[in-house]
Design a protein around this motif. Sequence first.
Motif, PDB file in Angstrom:
ATOM      1  N   ALA A 199       0.841  -1.190   0.000  1.00 60.32           N
ATOM      2  CA  ALA A 199       0.000   0.000   0.000  1.00 60.32           C
ATOM      3  C   ALA A 199       0.881   1.247   0.000  1.00 60.32           C
ATOM      4  N   ASP A 200       0.506   2.241  -0.795  1.00 61.66           N
ATOM      5  CA  ASP A 200       1.299   3.466  -0.854  1.00 61.66           C
ATOM      6  C   ASP A 200       0.977   4.380   0.323  1.00 61.66           C
ATOM      7  N   ALA A 201       1.829   5.382   0.510  1.00 62.43           N
ATOM      8  CA  ALA A 201       1.711   6.270   1.666  1.00 62.43           C
ATOM      9  C   ALA A 201       0.394   7.042   1.667  1.00 62.43           C
ATOM     10  N   MET A 202      -0.058   7.502   0.518  1.00 63.41           N
ATOM     11  CA  MET A 202      -1.299   8.272   0.461  1.00 63.41           C
ATOM     12  C   MET A 202      -2.501   7.421   0.850  1.00 63.41           C
ATOM     13  N   THR A 203      -2.550   6.179   0.364  1.00 66.66           N
ATOM     14  CA  THR A 203      -3.657   5.289   0.721  1.00 66.66           C
ATOM     15  C   THR A 203      -3.652   5.005   2.208  1.00 66.66           C
ATOM     16  N   ARG A 204      -2.473   4.803   2.772  1.00 73.72           N
ATOM     17  CA  ARG A 204      -2.377   4.561   4.211  1.00 73.72           C
ATOM     18  C   ARG A 204      -2.822   5.790   4.997  1.00 73.72           C
ATOM     19  N   PHE A 205      -2.482   6.970   4.496  1.00 73.92           N
ATOM     20  CA  PHE A 205      -2.908   8.198   5.174  1.00 73.92           C
ATOM     21  C   PHE A 205      -4.428   8.349   5.130  1.00 73.92           C
ATOM     22  N   LEU A 206      -5.041   8.032   3.987  1.00 73.36           N
ATOM     23  CA  LEU A 206      -6.494   8.110   3.882  1.00 73.36           C
ATOM     24  C   LEU A 206      -7.167   7.125   4.839  1.00 73.36           C
ATOM     25  N   ALA A 207      -6.582   5.935   4.966  1.00 81.82           N
ATOM     26  CA  ALA A 207      -7.114   4.958   5.919  1.00 81.82           C
ATOM     27  C   ALA A 207      -7.003   5.493   7.347  1.00 81.82           C
ATOM     28  N   TRP A 208      -5.873   6.141   7.637  1.00 80.95           N
ATOM     29  CA  TRP A 208      -5.691   6.730   8.958  1.00 80.95           C
ATOM     30  C   TRP A 208      -6.727   7.817   9.217  1.00 80.95           C
ATOM     31  N   LEU A 209      -7.038   8.631   8.198  1.00 83.53           N
ATOM     32  CA  LEU A 209      -8.046   9.681   8.351  1.00 83.53           C
ATOM     33  C   LEU A 209      -9.420   9.085   8.668  1.00 83.53           C
ATOM     34  N   ILE A 210      -9.760   7.985   8.009  1.00 80.76           N
ATOM     35  CA  ILE A 210     -11.035   7.317   8.289  1.00 80.76           C
ATOM     36  C   ILE A 210     -11.061   6.838   9.739  1.00 80.76           C
ATOM     37  N   ASP A 211      -9.978   6.185  10.154  1.00 84.62           N
ATOM     38  CA  ASP A 211      -9.902   5.709  11.537  1.00 84.62           C
ATOM     39  C   ASP A 211      -9.919   6.878  12.523  1.00 84.62           C
ATOM     40  N   PHE A 212      -9.269   7.978  12.155  1.00 88.17           N
ATOM     41  CA  PHE A 212      -9.286   9.163  13.008  1.00 88.17           C
ATOM     42  C   PHE A 212     -10.708   9.696  13.152  1.00 88.17           C
ATOM     43  N   GLY A 213     -11.452   9.726  12.030  1.00 85.20           N
ATOM     44  CA  GLY A 213     -12.836  10.189  12.074  1.00 85.20           C
ATOM     45  C   GLY A 213     -13.701   9.320  12.972  1.00 85.20           C
ATOM     46  N   ILE A 214     -13.478   8.005  12.909  1.00 85.18           N
ATOM     47  CA  ILE A 214     -14.247   7.087  13.758  1.00 85.18           C
ATOM     48  C   ILE A 214     -13.938   7.346  15.223  1.00 85.18           C
ATOM     49  N   ARG A 215     -12.650   7.499  15.545  1.00 92.07           N
ATOM     50  CA  ARG A 215     -12.256   7.760  16.928  1.00 92.07           C
ATOM     51  C   ARG A 215     -12.756   9.120  17.411  1.00 92.07           C
ATOM     52  N   ALA A 216     -12.693  10.122  16.526  1.00 94.77           N
ATOM     53  CA  ALA A 216     -13.162  11.453  16.900  1.00 94.77           C
ATOM     54  C   ALA A 216     -14.667  11.448  17.185  1.00 94.77           C
ATOM     55  N   ALA A 217     -15.426  10.742  16.352  1.00 98.66           N
ATOM     56  CA  ALA A 217     -16.873  10.647  16.568  1.00 98.66           C
ATOM     57  C   ALA A 217     -17.176   9.939  17.889  1.00 98.66           C
ATOM     58  N   TYR A 218     -16.400   8.897  18.177  1.00100.10           N
ATOM     59  CA  TYR A 218     -16.591   8.171  19.438  1.00100.10           C
ATOM     60  C   TYR A 218     -16.299   9.075  20.635  1.00100.10           C
ATOM     61  N   VAL A 219     -15.208   9.828  20.552  1.00 99.63           N
ATOM     62  CA  VAL A 219     -14.839  10.733  21.649  1.00 99.63           C
ATOM     63  C   VAL A 219     -15.934  11.779  21.861  1.00 99.63           C
ATOM     64  N   LEU A 220     -16.445  12.343  20.778  1.00 96.06           N
ATOM     65  CA  LEU A 220     -17.495  13.358  20.877  1.00 96.06           C
ATOM     66  C   LEU A 220     -18.741  12.794  21.554  1.00 96.06           C
TER      67      LEU A 220
END
Length: 247
Positions: free
Chosen positions: A19-40
């Motif tokens: 997997a390239d760096a950009m795809t991994r970053f996009l996956a991280w953003l999705i996971d970040f969004g899930i965690r952020a929604a959970y925290v909220l």
Amino acid sequence: MSNIKIPTSFNIDLEFETADAMTRFLAWLIDFGIRAAYVLLAFIAISALNINSDARMAFIILVVSIPVMLYFLVTEIAMGGQSPGKKMMHMKVVSLSGNQPTASQHLIRWIFRMIESPLMAGLFFIPVILPIVTMSRTPYNQRLGDLVAGTIVINTKRKGSIEETIFRDMSASDYQPQFPQIMRLSDRDMNKVKELLDKALLAGDEVLAAKVAHRVKEVLHIQSDLPNTSFLETVLNDYNYYTTRDN
């Protein structure tokens, strides 16, 4: 993206696309969004509770901080090398042997993620730069945690149609298998056999077909007088018969 070849016990290399760096970053953003929604949502729920400040802090630690901190460790172990973000971006963590990572490999990756996490950007500059540098300097886009744990992140999105896989529908025939030994091989092994057989048939390369057939017979201790291509077709049919028949 780059490819990595991993030898198997069948003595046939498996090829993975990293997997390239950009795809991994996009996956991280999705996971970040899930965690952020959970925290909220967790903070809203805790704020609605009529409790004192000490109890509120305990709830924040137990209900918010710990689950968020353990997010990648738990999801990647539970989902076989994938987090929700990785799954959506068609990526997966595997060991350098091509197998699923062990619990200790997941743990090592998680520990180093704590060091590399971009969430630490407000405190340290180096943790944000470190994953970018290591991924750009390694041939398989590995971050530091991958290097230490002996893992890579691969692209799992399949290209092509079902005709390009080993699947063959054997349910509508009275097929009689000939080589039960074939079940000693894995889907990956059989996919490689199918790939090489297709290449031999397309090019009319009898030498390649003979090499593959000889290797299959050698590994499985099979004696057969079938022509090489017919033998390989038969083992593919046998594998489908044994793996798809009703128990």
